[in-house]
Design an enzyme around this catalytic site. Structure first.
Site, mmCIF file in Angstrom:
data_model
loop_
_atom_site.group_PDB
_atom_site.id
_atom_site.type_symbol
_atom_site.label_atom_id
_atom_site.label_comp_id
_atom_site.label_asym_id
_atom_site.label_seq_id
_atom_site.Cartn_x
_atom_site.Cartn_y
_atom_site.Cartn_z
ATOM 1 N N ARG A 117 3.797 -3.627 9.142
ATOM 2 C CA ARG A 117 2.912 -4.487 9.938
ATOM 3 C C ARG A 117 3.442 -5.908 9.960
ATOM 4 N NH1 ARG A 117 -3.085 -2.175 8.132
ATOM 5 N NH2 ARG A 117 -2.542 -0.006 8.601
ATOM 6 N N ARG B 232 -0.805 -8.084 0.676
ATOM 7 C CA ARG B 232 -0.593 -8.034 2.123
ATOM 8 C C ARG B 232 0.896 -8.135 2.398
ATOM 9 N NH1 ARG B 232 -4.278 -8.759 6.075
ATOM 10 N NH2 ARG B 232 -5.771 -9.516 4.543
ATOM 11 N N GLU C 213 -10.477 -4.548 -0.078
ATOM 12 C CA GLU C 213 -10.339 -3.308 0.702
ATOM 13 C C GLU C 213 -9.134 -2.495 0.226
ATOM 14 O OE1 GLU C 213 -9.959 -3.912 4.927
ATOM 15 O OE2 GLU C 213 -9.086 -1.922 5.188
ATOM 16 N N SER D 54 -9.991 2.543 4.472
ATOM 17 C CA SER D 54 -10.849 2.365 5.630
ATOM 18 C C SER D 54 -10.908 3.698 6.347
ATOM 19 C CB SER D 54 -10.240 1.280 6.527
ATOM 20 O OG SER D 54 -11.120 0.964 7.576
ATOM 21 N N ARG E 57 -1.982 -1.046 -2.772
ATOM 22 C CA ARG E 57 -3.206 -1.673 -3.275
ATOM 23 C C ARG E 57 -3.786 -0.889 -4.454
ATOM 24 N NH1 ARG E 57 -6.267 -4.422 1.977
ATOM 25 N NH2 ARG E 57 -4.536 -5.819 2.435
#
Length: 424
Positions: free
Chosen positions: A261, A276, A348, A351, A390
């Site tokens: 990403r 991130r 988070e 999801s 994560r």
RNA sequence: GGAAGGGUGGCCGAGCGGUUUAAGGCACCGGUCUUGAAAACCGGCGUGGGUGCAAGCCCACCGUGGGUUCGAAUCCCACCCCUUCCGCCA
């Protein structure tokens, strides 16, 4: 992708759904464009019908060797054809205008989605575990760098910011986490493991709705291909342009892949540590279902993702995202947020979304019913089961000891040669 | 990278300028026969769109996009994909 016919039938519902996302109404404009398209199509079809009839007569005349009549008819068609290109163009333009809006309009929130503007309006659904009292808790990168097993500098020298190099036992723990997750979902949850391409074409990215709107969030490579931002893209596109039979459903796919990403919109956010990154490992879950079963499949998928954290014994909470915080393609989304003692906050880590037929329309993914004519669009769901990078952070921070070492969670030990602790 | 062959309905597969309204088969659905099933036989059976209260009528679709033609699945051009062979290669 929305169905213009449904919008025509339910303009007020459509606009209400957009309003929940904080968007202005669109139905009147869309229906106006569709009317324009219909007018052009009708006019064009009248001309085509006439042309087809005359062409048949020409064929007939030629067969009867009536050249004079054929020539008269050909002149008629020639005149008719002068009018057709402008009608064709009018249809193309109206359709292009309509599609441009339709492909860039997000999915409508489901009926039971809390209405809200942003993440502050998300609603806690339930919690698991209790955060331990850890006044000595460090953040994951402090632990990793102290071990000498998490190297941001070396990564930056070769790749720039938002990359990390894991070494030795941390590299192995990341691998162990991924293995554990895939084994769990395949052995106990009925998912089929998929090893998909990490490079995909425009059509696949369009199908799951990364394109055209989120181009800037993706990495393009030469050859016109894209690095996948999530295995959702290849796993969901597994059913693109196919007609499944009802008995095959649900299909459940899992895959452990690297994800890429650009994080274009996240400049300055979460810059420290490996929270991130431009590249990270993730175990993804995708289900393909009938419309009738997608809601219960969503609950099931959430439970599958939760099991990962339960087995790791990491405290977490599940949030139901409000209408304003959901992703583009989602009807309803649950986020799982793991407790990070070093940050003293929930972050988070998964999801899970149900997309209805939103992606299926874009992919043209359908199924045939047993005792009904025709086909219907499938429903698609995707969820992280869970983000491996994560999860590594969560394990490091939750399993750290006062002496600076990290205990290896029970369930990971078989994957790490029986190792019980790192450092210390 | 080079060469050849190919992409036709859910699947297989014929058609290669105008009796195509896309043959035929498989699968599927309905029926006859049967105690029931199978087999056999008869019938039905693509998708999207326009129009209409409806029955229906009409348009488009043979990988995608252009073009030629009065008329294109069929001819031409470009692109995409698949298969095989050669080269290179983990």
């Amino acid at each position: 992708m929305h169905d213009i016919r449904w919008i025509r039938d339910n303009p007020e519902l459509f606009d209400q759904g957009l309003a929940k996302r904080g968007l202005a109404p669109l139905s009147a404009r869309l229906i106006g464009l569709d009317d324009k398209r219909k007018d052009a199509v009708s006019a064009l079809q009248v001309a085509q019908e006439r042309r087809n009839a005359l062409s048949k007569e020409i064929g007939e005349a030629k067969r009867q060797k009536d050249e004079a009549r054929a020539q008269v008819l050909q002149a008629d068609v020639a005149r008719l054809k002068d009018t057709m290109p402008s009608l064709e163009q009018a249809e193309r333009e109206a359709l292009a205008d309509l599609d441009a809006i339709l492909v860039s309009t997000p999915n409508l929130p489901g009926a039971n989605v809390p209405v809200g503007a942003d993440e502050k309006d998300n609603v806690e659904r339930h919690k698991f575990g209790t955060p331990k009292d850890m006044p000595f808790a460090k953040q994951h990168f402090e632990l990793g760098e102290a071990f000498g097993l998490m190297d941001f500098e070396a990564a930056a020298r070769m790749s720039g910011a938002r990359f990390v190099i894991l070494r030795g036992q941390l590299a192995r723990m990341e691998r162990a986490l991924g293995q554990f997750m895939v084994d769990l979902h395949t052995n106990e949850h009925g998912y089929t493991e998929i090893a998909p391409p990490l490079l995909v074409r425009d059509e696949a990215m369009f199908g799951t709705a990364q394109l055209p709107k989120f181009r800037d969030d993706q990495f393009a490579v030469s050859g016109g291909m894209w690095l996948i931002p999530t295995a959702e893209v290849p796993l969901t596109n597994l059913v693109r342009e196919t007609v499944l039979s009802e008995e095959e459903l649900p299909l459940r796919f899992t895959g452990l892949t690297a994800c890429f990403r650009s994080e274009a919109g996240a400049a300055g956010r979460d810059t420290r540590g490996m929270l991130r990154q431009h590249q990270f490992m993730k175990c993804e879950l995708v289900s393909i279902t009938t419309p009738e079963t997608s809601a219960t499949e969503h609950e099931r998928m959430l439970a599958c993702a939760e099991t990962v954290l339960k087995r790791l014994d990491v405290p977490y909470r599940v949030m139901t995202l409000c209408s304003g915080d959901m992703g583009f393609g989602a009807m309803k989304t649950y986020d799982i947020e793991a407790w990070l003692p070093g940050q003293k906050t929930y972050r988070e880590i998964s999801s899970c979304s149900v997309c209805g037929d939103f992606q299926a329309r874009r992919m043209n993914a359908r199924y045939r019913l047993k005792d009904e004519k025709g086909t219907r669009f499938v429903h698609t769901l995707n969820g992280s089961g869970i983000a491996v990078g994560r999860a590594l952070i969560a394990v490091l921070e939750n399993y750290q000891n006062e002496d600076g070492s990290v205990t290896v969670p029970e369930v990971l030990r078989p994957y790490m040669g029986g190792m019980t602790r790192i450092g210390g």
